[in-house]
Design a protein around this motif. Structure first.
Motif: not given
Length: 311
Positions: A252-271
């Motif tokens: 619950q304390k995991v903090e993914p970087e936004n830059s890595k989220l931007s690399d994901l495709d829209p569907e995966t990023r939404q999930t």
């Protein structure tokens, strides 16, 4: 003369009759009883008993006795009847006392059984509570609710690991100058072994989740560290540990970087964003996105029902 003669004869007869002894009262009673028993034949008695009117039944009994015998004419009848009534009452009283004692004993047995059952239930509940507490303590001891490192993994004594949703990267320090031919790295779908030949493995065990062995590899960096890259099979879940049995992190304390989220495709990023939102909600004790959606649907349904009912 005839008249006198007749009178004398009567007088002569009277003294002789007077000389006869009079029967005693007991003899008379005996004689009367004998006469009663002989003069009244045996008879059957039949009457309907109404519990709401017992005296009516008793009256019929006495009427029958009076008609069929001279018992009630005897001096002892009232005393004898009273004695019978007293005896019957005493018998009924004793019967009621015995019944009450049996009921009390049943109640005592029932109370003892309930106490035993309650005690057994309490012991069982306490045992379950202890088991849960021990399990929780064991899990807490095992996991310790450890905050993940900056790479959303964990730094251990002999190695460290980091992760993204797609991959896990492992860093294993080795003596300076280590050659690649001395490295042991066996990557399987759900098992990992890393170390040096001739030495106990640094990492060996069942992976927290399965990986894609064909997309995994290892390398030796500066002859001082083994780097292993694992490609997750399920790329929508954070790992709590590298191998099962190791200390676990608090995902619950995991903090993914936004830059890595931007690399994901829209569907995966939404999930992923949905999952991150749900984790934050859970940490604050609030409903998840799915629960909020269900509550909204229920709210609309109840509003429509109310509108229909009052229209």
């Amino acid at each position: 003369m005839a008249i006198i003669s007749d009178y004398q004869e009567e007088e002569e007869q009277r003294p002789s009759e007077a000389k006869k002894p009079k029967p005693s009262a007991s003899a008379a009673a005996s004689s009367a009883a004998s006469s009663s028993s002989s003069s009244f034949p045996a008879a059957e008695f039949s009457a309907r008993f109404d519990p709401s009117s017992p005296l009516g039944f008793i009256e019929k009994v006495f009427e029958f006795v009076a008609e069929r015998s001279d018992f009630l004419a005897q001096e002892t009848a009232e005393r004898d009847v009273a004695a019978v009534v007293r005896a019957a009452g005493e018998k009924q009283k004793q019967k009621a006392e015995r019944q009450a004692e049996r009921e009390k004993e049943k109640e005592r047995e029932r109370a003892r059984a309930e106490e035993a059952a309650a005690a057994a239930k309490k012991v069982e509940e306490e045992k379950k509570v202890q088991e849960v507490e021990m399990k929780d303590a064991e899990e807490e001891k095992k996991s310790g609710a450890i905050v993940p490192n900056k790479g959303n993994g964990l730094d251990l004594e002999n190695y460290s690991w980091t992760q993204t949703l797609q991959e896990v990267t492992i860093h294993v320090p080795v003596p300076k100058g280590t050659k690649g031919r001395f490295v042991v790295c066996d990557i399987k779908k759900n098992h990992l072994k890393v170390g040096l030949k001739g030495q106990p493995p640094v990492i060996e065990g069942e992976l927290f989740q399965t990986v894609k062995p064909d997309d995994c590899y290892w390398s030796l960096e500066d002859q001082s560290a083994i780097s292993v890259l694992l490609t997750k099979h399920n790329q929508m879940e954070w790992w709590k540990s590298l191998v099962k049995g190791d200390p676990e992190i608090d995902t619950q304390k995991v903090e993914p970087e936004n830059s890595k989220l931007s690399d994901l495709d829209p569907e995966t990023r939404q999930t992923v964003e949905k999952m991150m939102f749900d984790q934050r909600q859970k940490a604050m004790g609030l409903p998840s996105s799915d629960e909020m959606q269900k509550q909204e649907i229920l709210k609309k349904f109840m509003a429509e029902v109310d509108t229909y009912c009052f229209s």
